[in-house]
Design a protein around this motif. Structure first.
Motif, short mmCIF file in Angstrom:
data_model
loop_
_atom_site.label_atom_id
_atom_site.label_comp_id
_atom_site.label_asym_id
_atom_site.label_seq_id
_atom_site.Cartn_x
_atom_site.Cartn_y
_atom_site.Cartn_z
N GLU A 28 0.84 -1.20 0.00
CA GLU A 28 0.00 0.00 0.00
C GLU A 28 0.87 1.26 0.00
N GLU A 29 1.96 1.21 0.73
CA GLU A 29 2.90 2.34 0.75
C GLU A 29 3.43 2.62 -0.66
N GLN A 30 3.79 1.56 -1.37
CA GLN A 30 4.28 1.74 -2.74
C GLN A 30 3.18 2.26 -3.66
N ARG A 31 1.94 1.79 -3.47
CA ARG A 31 0.83 2.33 -4.29
C ARG A 31 0.68 3.82 -4.04
N GLN A 32 0.79 4.21 -2.79
CA GLN A 32 0.67 5.64 -2.47
C GLN A 32 1.80 6.45 -3.11
N LEU A 33 3.00 5.90 -3.08
CA LEU A 33 4.15 6.61 -3.65
C LEU A 33 4.07 6.70 -5.17
N MET A 34 3.38 5.75 -5.80
CA MET A 34 3.25 5.77 -7.26
C MET A 34 2.03 6.57 -7.73
N ALA A 36 -0.56 9.51 -8.61
CA ALA A 36 -0.36 10.84 -9.18
C ALA A 36 -0.35 11.90 -8.08
N THR A 37 -1.22 11.73 -7.11
CA THR A 37 -1.28 12.63 -5.97
C THR A 37 -1.13 11.80 -4.71
N THR A 38 -0.03 11.98 -4.03
CA THR A 38 0.26 11.21 -2.83
C THR A 38 -0.56 11.74 -1.67
N ASP A 39 -1.19 10.84 -0.94
CA ASP A 39 -1.96 11.19 0.25
C ASP A 39 -1.00 11.13 1.45
N SER A 40 -0.51 12.30 1.85
CA SER A 40 0.52 12.34 2.90
C SER A 40 0.00 11.80 4.23
N ARG A 41 -1.27 12.01 4.52
CA ARG A 41 -1.83 11.48 5.77
C ARG A 41 -1.86 9.96 5.74
N ARG A 42 -2.21 9.41 4.60
CA ARG A 42 -2.24 7.95 4.46
C ARG A 42 -0.82 7.39 4.57
N LEU A 43 0.14 8.07 3.95
CA LEU A 43 1.54 7.63 4.06
C LEU A 43 2.02 7.67 5.50
N GLN A 110 13.23 9.43 -4.83
CA GLN A 110 12.74 10.14 -6.01
C GLN A 110 11.72 11.21 -5.60
N GLN A 111 10.83 10.87 -4.67
CA GLN A 111 9.86 11.85 -4.17
C GLN A 111 10.58 13.03 -3.53
N LEU A 112 11.62 12.73 -2.76
CA LEU A 112 12.40 13.78 -2.11
C LEU A 112 13.07 14.67 -3.15
N ALA A 113 13.63 14.07 -4.18
CA ALA A 113 14.28 14.85 -5.24
C ALA A 113 13.28 15.77 -5.93
N TRP A 114 12.09 15.25 -6.23
CA TRP A 114 11.06 16.08 -6.86
C TRP A 114 10.65 17.23 -5.94
N THR A 115 10.49 16.94 -4.68
CA THR A 115 10.10 17.97 -3.72
C THR A 115 11.17 19.05 -3.64
N GLU A 116 12.43 18.64 -3.62
CA GLU A 116 13.52 19.62 -3.57
C GLU A 116 13.54 20.48 -4.84
N GLN A 117 13.23 19.88 -6.00
CA GLN A 117 13.18 20.66 -7.25
C GLN A 117 12.07 21.70 -7.18
N VAL A 118 10.92 21.29 -6.70
CA VAL A 118 9.80 22.23 -6.59
C VAL A 118 10.15 23.36 -5.63
N LEU A 119 10.75 23.01 -4.51
CA LEU A 119 11.12 24.05 -3.54
C LEU A 119 12.16 25.01 -4.11
#
Length: 141
Positions: A28-34, A36-43, A110-119
């Motif tokens: 389920e964690e991997q489904r959340q990470l894949m 399109a919109t990650t549910d941070s509360r669910r993670l 990868q999520q962290l890298a994307w977040t850092e790019q956005v920031l």
């Protein structure tokens, strides 16, 4: 089977059940990470559930190793077919979870890298003032 071994059989069964539960959470964690919109509360909830299972797993493993020492047994329990069969279920699942955990780590990186790019894109905008102290838009940029 020796009368001392049923507790070990129960421990191995518990070990397998916790690993199976951990597999479902990690899937389920991997489904959340894949998604399109990650549910941070669910993670976060999944992370808490995973941590709880890992604590339980450590406790069960400690009980298993203690009982192994008391009974003078060692995995894969070749001389005890019932224990060996249980152990043979545990090992592939544990190996699968290890690989799954490595994949999840790659996804999180990868999520962290994307977040850092956005920031990094948003950071210069933080210094800009769109509204003055009076609340009106700043004009003439």
């Amino acid at each position: 089977m020796d009368e001392r071994q049923p507790p070990l059989a129960a421990i191995l069964d518990s070990l397998y059940q916790v690993l199976a539960s951990l597999r479902h959470i990690m899937e389920e964690e991997q489904r959340q990470l894949m998604a399109a919109t990650t549910d941070s509360r669910r993670l976060l909830s999944l992370s808490e559930d995973k941590q709880s299972l890992l604590t339980t797993l450590a406790f069960i493993e400690q009980r298993r190793t203690t009982l192994d020492a008391q009974l003078r047994l060692t995995p894969p329990y070749a001389e005890h077919p019932a224990l060996s069969a249980r152990w043979q279920r545990v090992i592939p699942l544990a190996q699968h979870l290890c690989e799954q955990n490595q994949h999840t780590a790659l996804m999180l990186n990868q999520q962290l890298a994307w977040t850092e790019q956005v920031l990094s894109v948003l950071h210069p905008l933080q210094a800009q003032r769109f509204y003055g102290p009076d609340g009106h838009p700043v004009v003439g940029r």
